[in-house]
Scaffold this motif. Structure first.
Motif, PDB file in Angstrom:
ATOM      1  N   ALA A  65       0.967  -0.889   0.199  1.00  0.00           N
ATOM      2  CA  ALA A  65      -0.111   0.036  -0.168  1.00  0.00           C
ATOM      3  C   ALA A  65       0.878   1.315   0.072  1.00  0.00           C
ATOM      4  O   ALA A  65       1.563   1.511   0.388  1.00  0.00           O
ATOM      5  N   VAL A  66       0.543   1.887  -0.253  1.00  0.00           N
ATOM      6  CA  VAL A  66       0.865   3.653  -0.596  1.00  0.00           C
ATOM      7  C   VAL A  66      -0.128   5.006  -0.016  1.00  0.00           C
ATOM      8  O   VAL A  66      -1.838   4.295  -0.622  1.00  0.00           O
ATOM      9  N   GLN A  71      -0.134   8.765  -3.686  1.00  0.00           N
ATOM     10  CA  GLN A  71      -0.306   7.083  -5.147  1.00  0.00           C
ATOM     11  C   GLN A  71      -0.669   7.841  -6.301  1.00  0.00           C
ATOM     12  O   GLN A  71      -0.683   9.341  -6.328  1.00  0.00           O
ATOM     13  N   CYS A  73       2.306   7.984  -7.913  1.00  0.00           N
ATOM     14  CA  CYS A  73       3.926   8.694  -8.279  1.00  0.00           C
ATOM     15  C   CYS A  73       4.834   8.156  -8.674  1.00  0.00           C
ATOM     16  O   CYS A  73       5.816   8.673  -8.148  1.00  0.00           O
ATOM     17  N   THR A  99      -5.059 -11.091  -5.421  1.00  0.00           N
ATOM     18  CA  THR A  99      -6.282  -9.914  -5.142  1.00  0.00           C
ATOM     19  C   THR A  99      -7.895 -10.153  -6.317  1.00  0.00           C
ATOM     20  O   THR A  99      -8.014 -10.698  -5.958  1.00  0.00           O
ATOM     21  N   TYR A 104      -7.360  -1.420 -10.807  1.00  0.00           N
ATOM     22  CA  TYR A 104      -6.309  -0.881 -11.449  1.00  0.00           C
ATOM     23  C   TYR A 104      -4.759  -2.181 -10.857  1.00  0.00           C
ATOM     24  O   TYR A 104      -3.637  -2.302 -11.328  1.00  0.00           O
ATOM     25  N   GLN A 105      -5.407  -2.404  -9.661  1.00  0.00           N
ATOM     26  CA  GLN A 105      -4.216  -3.426  -9.146  1.00  0.00           C
ATOM     27  C   GLN A 105      -4.090  -4.971  -9.612  1.00  0.00           C
ATOM     28  O   GLN A 105      -2.469  -5.426  -9.712  1.00  0.00           O
ATOM     29  N   PHE A 108      -1.270  -3.215 -12.490  1.00  0.00           N
ATOM     30  CA  PHE A 108       0.036  -2.923 -11.402  1.00  0.00           C
ATOM     31  C   PHE A 108       0.634  -4.277 -11.104  1.00  0.00           C
ATOM     32  O   PHE A 108       2.592  -4.310 -11.040  1.00  0.00           O
TER      33      PHE A 108
HETATM   34  C1  LIG Z   1      -1.528  -0.007  -5.534  1.00  0.00           C
HETATM   35  C2  LIG Z   1      -0.883   1.190  -4.885  1.00  0.00           C
HETATM   36  C3  LIG Z   1      -0.019   0.217  -3.488  1.00  0.00           C
HETATM   37  C4  LIG Z   1      -0.409   0.909  -6.133  1.00  0.00           C
HETATM   38  O1  LIG Z   1       0.594   1.870  -5.134  1.00  0.00           O
HETATM   39  P1  LIG Z   1       1.167   3.543  -6.682  1.00  0.00           P
HETATM   40  O2  LIG Z   1       2.417   3.784  -5.715  1.00  0.00           O
HETATM   41  O3  LIG Z   1       0.124   4.375  -6.845  1.00  0.00           O
HETATM   42  O4  LIG Z   1       1.492   3.088  -7.471  1.00  0.00           O
HETATM   43  P2  LIG Z   1       2.368   4.237  -9.320  1.00  0.00           P
HETATM   44  O5  LIG Z   1       2.302   4.728  -9.015  1.00  0.00           O
HETATM   45  O6  LIG Z   1       3.426   3.031  -9.364  1.00  0.00           O
HETATM   46  O7  LIG Z   1       0.925   3.754 -10.492  1.00  0.00           O
HETATM   47  C5  LIG Z   1       1.107   2.306 -11.001  1.00  0.00           C
HETATM   48  C6  LIG Z   1      -0.600   2.197 -11.802  1.00  0.00           C
HETATM   49  O8  LIG Z   1      -1.715   2.416 -10.868  1.00  0.00           O
HETATM   50  C7  LIG Z   1      -1.857   3.066 -11.185  1.00  0.00           C
HETATM   51  N1  LIG Z   1      -2.909   4.108  -9.763  1.00  0.00           N
HETATM   52  C8  LIG Z   1      -1.829   4.247  -8.584  1.00  0.00           C
HETATM   53  N2  LIG Z   1      -3.148   4.219  -7.391  1.00  0.00           N
HETATM   54  C9  LIG Z   1      -4.658   4.163  -7.773  1.00  0.00           C
HETATM   55  C10 LIG Z   1      -5.813   4.702  -8.475  1.00  0.00           C
HETATM   56  N3  LIG Z   1      -5.902   4.763  -6.822  1.00  0.00           N
HETATM   57  N4  LIG Z   1      -6.946   4.567  -8.823  1.00  0.00           N
HETATM   58  C11 LIG Z   1      -6.856   3.858 -10.059  1.00  0.00           C
HETATM   59  N5  LIG Z   1      -5.573   4.169 -10.595  1.00  0.00           N
HETATM   60  C12 LIG Z   1      -4.218   3.795  -9.538  1.00  0.00           C
HETATM   61  C13 LIG Z   1      -1.359   4.567 -11.247  1.00  0.00           C
HETATM   62  O9  LIG Z   1      -1.473   5.548 -12.200  1.00  0.00           O
HETATM   63  C14 LIG Z   1      -0.872   3.171 -12.138  1.00  0.00           C
HETATM   64  O10 LIG Z   1      -1.104   2.849 -13.790  1.00  0.00           O
HETATM   65  P3  LIG Z   1      -0.388   4.085 -14.538  1.00  0.00           P
HETATM   66  O11 LIG Z   1       0.982   3.341 -15.058  1.00  0.00           O
HETATM   67  O12 LIG Z   1      -1.386   3.287 -16.094  1.00  0.00           O
HETATM   68  O13 LIG Z   1      -0.554   5.319 -14.777  1.00  0.00           O
HETATM   69  C15 LIG Z   1      -1.548   1.648  -4.427  1.00  0.00           C
HETATM   70  O14 LIG Z   1      -2.791   2.253  -5.050  1.00  0.00           O
HETATM   71  C16 LIG Z   1      -2.195   1.296  -2.962  1.00  0.00           C
HETATM   72  O15 LIG Z   1      -2.097   1.485  -2.248  1.00  0.00           O
HETATM   73  N6  LIG Z   1      -3.727   1.082  -3.819  1.00  0.00           N
HETATM   74  C17 LIG Z   1      -4.810   0.972  -2.738  1.00  0.00           C
HETATM   75  C18 LIG Z   1      -4.294  -0.378  -1.456  1.00  0.00           C
HETATM   76  C19 LIG Z   1      -4.513  -1.718  -2.249  1.00  0.00           C
HETATM   77  O16 LIG Z   1      -5.371  -2.126  -3.240  1.00  0.00           O
HETATM   78  N7  LIG Z   1      -3.404  -2.380  -2.376  1.00  0.00           N
HETATM   79  C20 LIG Z   1      -2.772  -4.383  -3.454  1.00  0.00           C
HETATM   80  C21 LIG Z   1      -3.868  -4.870  -2.895  1.00  0.00           C
HETATM   81  S1  LIG Z   1      -4.179  -6.341  -3.625  1.00  0.00           S
END
Ligand SMILES: CC(C)(COP(=O)(O)OP(=O)(O)OC[C@H]1O[C@@H](n2cnc3c(N)ncnc32)[C@H](O)[C@@H]1OP(=O)(O)O)[C@@H](O)C(=O)NCCC(=O)NCCS
Length: 154
Positions: A65-66, A71, A73, A99, A104-105, A108
């Motif tokens: 998680a971020v 997020q 970034c 997952t 979007y995960q 990812f």
């Molecule tokens: C999944 C997660 C860890 C990714 O971290 P992040 O720092 O946001 O990831 P990045 O910046 O490297 O982006 C990765 C991709 O995810 C997308 N993304 C990240 N957060 C998003 C959001 N809230 N909604 C839609 N897309 C999202 C980004 O746009 C990117 O896609 P792109 O390259 O096509 O633009 C973070 O979004 C998060 O904490 N999500 C909530 C918790 C979660 O779902 N964890 C995974 C459990 S399975």
């Protein structure tokens, strides 16, 4: 400046992990025995990841998680890639993650080479006290994704 490092499981940032896994009981159940990795930006912890051993060279990414404000970034991708390389260097055979079936995960993880290897029907209904929604859609089933490392001499 971005910094990624391993921390003791006891120092794992619970508030961040709860973004990925809404059950604190579940997080507390897998933290001991797991390894925890964090990403910081300019000295502030903005993301975390927990990986548990499954045995026989396999490991499971239990949570990543971020913080919402940080997020999109690149921190999540950087952390995931760092963890993938960490376990590759440690001689791991594979890394697994569970997952939801949409969102979007999925991209990812698959962008880093994870492939769909199974489906756990009703996982989110059977393992959490209440319904979980994402983007207004209830999560029912869990997809199992696996990243298989090439054999060292391949
Ligand atoms: C999944 C997660 C860890 C990714 O971290 P992040 O720092 O946001 O990831 P990045 O910046 O490297 O982006 C990765 C991709 O995810 C997308 N993304 C990240 N957060 C998003 C959001 N809230 N909604 C839609 N897309 C999202 C980004 O746009 C990117 O896609 P792109 O390259 O096509 O633009 C973070 O979004 C998060 O904490 N999500 C909530 C918790 C979660 O779902 N964890 C995974 C459990 S399975």
């Amino acid at each position: 400046m971005q910094l990624i490092q391993e921390v003791q499981a006891a120092e794992a940032p619970m508030a961040l992990l709860l973004i990925a896994d809404p059950s604190e009981d579940k997080v507390r159940s897998y933290l001991p025995g797991s390894r925890c990795f964090v990403v910081s930006k300019d000295g502030v912890m903005v993301g975390a990841c927990v990986v548990a051993p499954l045995g026989d060279g396999a490991h499971e990414l239990m949570a990543i998680a971020v913080a919402p404000d940080h997020q999109k970034c690149g921190h999540g991708t950087a952390l995931l890639q760092w963890v993938i390389e960490f376990f590759r260097a440690a001689g791991a055979r594979q890394l697994e993650v569970g997952t939801g079936t949409f969102g979007y995960q999925l991209a990812f993880y698959q962008r880093q080479g994870f492939r769909v290897t199974g489906i756990d029907h009703d996982f989110f209904v059977l393992n959490y006290p209440g319904p979980i929604f994402e983007d207004g859609i209830q999560l029912f089933d869990m997809l199992r994704l696996t990243l298989t490392y090439p054999a060292p001499d391949a």
